[in-house]
Design a protein around this motif. Structure first.
Motif, PDB file in Angstrom:
ATOM      1  N   LYS A 199      71.809   8.617  60.106  1.00  0.00           N
ATOM      2  CA  LYS A 199      71.540  10.029  59.809  1.00  0.00           C
ATOM      3  C   LYS A 199      72.700  10.627  59.018  1.00  0.00           C
ATOM      4  O   LYS A 199      73.856  10.560  59.420  1.00  0.00           O
ATOM      5  CB  LYS A 199      71.313  10.803  61.100  1.00  0.00           C
ATOM      6  N   PHE A 200      72.339  11.241  57.891  1.00  0.00           N
ATOM      7  CA  PHE A 200      73.320  11.833  56.991  1.00  0.00           C
ATOM      8  C   PHE A 200      72.846  13.213  56.556  1.00  0.00           C
ATOM      9  O   PHE A 200      71.650  13.466  56.469  1.00  0.00           O
ATOM     10  CB  PHE A 200      73.503  10.958  55.739  1.00  0.00           C
ATOM     11  N   ALA A 201      73.795  14.088  56.272  1.00  0.00           N
ATOM     12  CA  ALA A 201      73.490  15.385  55.670  1.00  0.00           C
ATOM     13  C   ALA A 201      73.805  15.283  54.190  1.00  0.00           C
ATOM     14  O   ALA A 201      74.819  14.708  53.795  1.00  0.00           O
ATOM     15  CB  ALA A 201      74.330  16.483  56.311  1.00  0.00           C
ATOM     16  N   LEU A 202      72.927  15.817  53.372  1.00  0.00           N
ATOM     17  CA  LEU A 202      73.154  15.852  51.934  1.00  0.00           C
ATOM     18  C   LEU A 202      73.761  17.209  51.602  1.00  0.00           C
ATOM     19  O   LEU A 202      73.116  18.244  51.771  1.00  0.00           O
ATOM     20  CB  LEU A 202      71.842  15.640  51.181  1.00  0.00           C
ATOM     21  N   VAL A 203      75.009  17.200  51.140  1.00  0.00           N
ATOM     22  CA  VAL A 203      75.763  18.436  50.917  1.00  0.00           C
ATOM     23  C   VAL A 203      76.151  18.537  49.442  1.00  0.00           C
ATOM     24  O   VAL A 203      76.829  17.658  48.908  1.00  0.00           O
ATOM     25  CB  VAL A 203      77.049  18.463  51.780  1.00  0.00           C
ATOM     26  N   GLN A 204      75.720  19.610  48.804  1.00  0.00           N
ATOM     27  CA  GLN A 204      76.093  19.842  47.407  1.00  0.00           C
ATOM     28  C   GLN A 204      77.542  20.289  47.360  1.00  0.00           C
ATOM     29  O   GLN A 204      77.956  21.188  48.102  1.00  0.00           O
ATOM     30  CB  GLN A 204      75.193  20.904  46.795  1.00  0.00           C
ATOM     31  N   LEU A 205      78.333  19.672  46.469  1.00  0.00           N
ATOM     32  CA  LEU A 205      79.761  19.961  46.400  1.00  0.00           C
ATOM     33  C   LEU A 205      80.173  20.814  45.206  1.00  0.00           C
ATOM     34  O   LEU A 205      81.292  21.304  45.158  1.00  0.00           O
ATOM     35  CB  LEU A 205      80.556  18.649  46.374  1.00  0.00           C
ATOM     36  N   ASP A 206      79.268  20.972  44.233  1.00  0.00           N
ATOM     37  CA  ASP A 206      79.604  21.802  43.082  1.00  0.00           C
ATOM     38  C   ASP A 206      78.415  22.682  42.714  1.00  0.00           C
ATOM     39  O   ASP A 206      77.290  22.425  43.115  1.00  0.00           O
ATOM     40  CB  ASP A 206      80.045  20.943  41.890  1.00  0.00           C
ATOM     41  N   ASP A 207      78.689  23.744  41.978  1.00  0.00           N
ATOM     42  CA  ASP A 207      77.641  24.696  41.618  1.00  0.00           C
ATOM     43  C   ASP A 207      76.610  24.108  40.663  1.00  0.00           C
ATOM     44  O   ASP A 207      75.463  24.549  40.646  1.00  0.00           O
ATOM     45  CB  ASP A 207      78.260  25.950  40.995  1.00  0.00           C
ATOM     46  N   ALA A 208      77.007  23.130  39.862  1.00  0.00           N
ATOM     47  CA  ALA A 208      76.094  22.546  38.881  1.00  0.00           C
ATOM     48  C   ALA A 208      75.134  21.535  39.512  1.00  0.00           C
ATOM     49  O   ALA A 208      74.191  21.106  38.869  1.00  0.00           O
ATOM     50  CB  ALA A 208      76.889  21.878  37.763  1.00  0.00           C
ATOM     51  N   GLY A 209      75.399  21.130  40.754  1.00  0.00           N
ATOM     52  CA  GLY A 209      74.534  20.156  41.411  1.00  0.00           C
ATOM     53  C   GLY A 209      74.757  18.733  40.944  1.00  0.00           C
ATOM     54  O   GLY A 209      73.919  17.872  41.132  1.00  0.00           O
ATOM     55  N   ARG A 210      75.907  18.488  40.331  1.00  0.00           N
ATOM     56  CA  ARG A 210      76.190  17.142  39.833  1.00  0.00           C
ATOM     57  C   ARG A 210      76.926  16.282  40.839  1.00  0.00           C
ATOM     58  O   ARG A 210      77.021  15.072  40.654  1.00  0.00           O
ATOM     59  CB  ARG A 210      77.004  17.206  38.552  1.00  0.00           C
ATOM     60  N   LEU A 211      77.444  16.854  41.871  1.00  0.00           N
ATOM     61  CA  LEU A 211      78.202  16.084  42.856  1.00  0.00           C
ATOM     62  C   LEU A 211      77.794  16.521  44.251  1.00  0.00           C
ATOM     63  O   LEU A 211      77.787  17.711  44.558  1.00  0.00           O
ATOM     64  CB  LEU A 211      79.706  16.298  42.655  1.00  0.00           C
ATOM     65  N   SER A 212      77.439  15.552  45.067  1.00  0.00           N
ATOM     66  CA  SER A 212      77.059  15.815  46.454  1.00  0.00           C
ATOM     67  C   SER A 212      77.705  14.761  47.333  1.00  0.00           C
ATOM     68  O   SER A 212      78.263  13.784  46.842  1.00  0.00           O
ATOM     69  CB  SER A 212      75.533  15.754  46.627  1.00  0.00           C
ATOM     70  N   VAL A 249      71.930  21.346  49.012  1.00  0.00           N
ATOM     71  CA  VAL A 249      72.225  22.697  49.469  1.00  0.00           C
ATOM     72  C   VAL A 249      73.694  22.997  49.258  1.00  0.00           C
ATOM     73  O   VAL A 249      74.495  22.102  49.069  1.00  0.00           O
ATOM     74  CB  VAL A 249      71.895  22.869  50.982  1.00  0.00           C
ATOM     75  N   THR A 250      74.032  24.270  49.323  1.00  0.00           N
ATOM     76  CA  THR A 250      75.434  24.640  49.251  1.00  0.00           C
ATOM     77  C   THR A 250      76.011  24.609  50.656  1.00  0.00           C
ATOM     78  O   THR A 250      75.282  24.637  51.644  1.00  0.00           O
ATOM     79  CB  THR A 250      75.596  26.053  48.658  1.00  0.00           C
ATOM     80  N   GLU A 251      77.319  24.565  50.744  1.00  0.00           N
ATOM     81  CA  GLU A 251      77.955  24.476  52.053  1.00  0.00           C
ATOM     82  C   GLU A 251      77.765  25.741  52.878  1.00  0.00           C
ATOM     83  O   GLU A 251      77.995  25.739  54.072  1.00  0.00           O
ATOM     84  CB  GLU A 251      79.445  24.164  51.887  1.00  0.00           C
ATOM     85  N   THR A 252      77.320  26.827  52.274  1.00  0.00           N
ATOM     86  CA  THR A 252      77.128  28.057  53.030  1.00  0.00           C
ATOM     87  C   THR A 252      75.773  28.111  53.720  1.00  0.00           C
ATOM     88  O   THR A 252      75.536  28.958  54.550  1.00  0.00           O
ATOM     89  CB  THR A 252      77.272  29.290  52.111  1.00  0.00           C
TER      90      THR A 252
END
Length: 134
Positions: free
Chosen positions: A27-40, A3-6
């Motif tokens: 327990k961890f949250a999976l947070v997308q860090l870039d628009d391309a989805g290559r880094l989380s 997901v995006t941070e928003t």
């Protein structure tokens, strides 16, 4: 599953076995860090200042196809291979050229149950610090 941070609700991932060196964190949250989805990041919900940078291996290592045993698949509740999100843990360098990926111990996430584990593969020769850029 990223997901995006928003987004108001981050996907919560439950590790069936804690990451090495962090026995009390599950327990961890999976947070997308870039628009391309290559880094989380896998950000700990129990210790929010702790996060692991992760990425899908395909853009960097197209031939990487780890095999896991049936016990791991059972622990994660994996029924279909399409339900698996494969991630590699990154060791961030000062630049992308200095960043490496751990190919010997990927993280598998069941996208249906959100159960996950870092799996140490039984394949000698897989690097724990493979350069992202050849």
């Amino acid at each position: 599953m990223t997901v995006t941070e928003t987004d108001s609700e981050l996907p919560v991932i439950e590790l069936v076995h804690p990451m090495p060196g962090f026995p009390d964190l599950h327990k961890f949250a999976l947070v997308q860090l870039d628009d391309a989805g290559r880094l989380s990041s896998l950000t700990s919900l129990e210790q929010p200042d702790l996060r692991f940078l992760v990425a899908p291996p395909a853009p960097f290592f197209p031939d990487y196809e780890p095999e896991v045993d049936d016990e791991v698949a059972s622990e994660l509740g994996i029924v279909e291979v399409e339900d698996v999100l494969l991630l590699v843990v990154l060791n961030a360098g000062r630049s992308l050229a200095e960043t490496t990926a751990n190919l010997a111990a990927p993280v598998l996430v069941n996208t249906v149950t959100r159960r996950a584990a870092q799996v140490i593969l039984d394949r000698p020769g897989l690097p724990v610090a493979a350069p992202l850029i050849a």
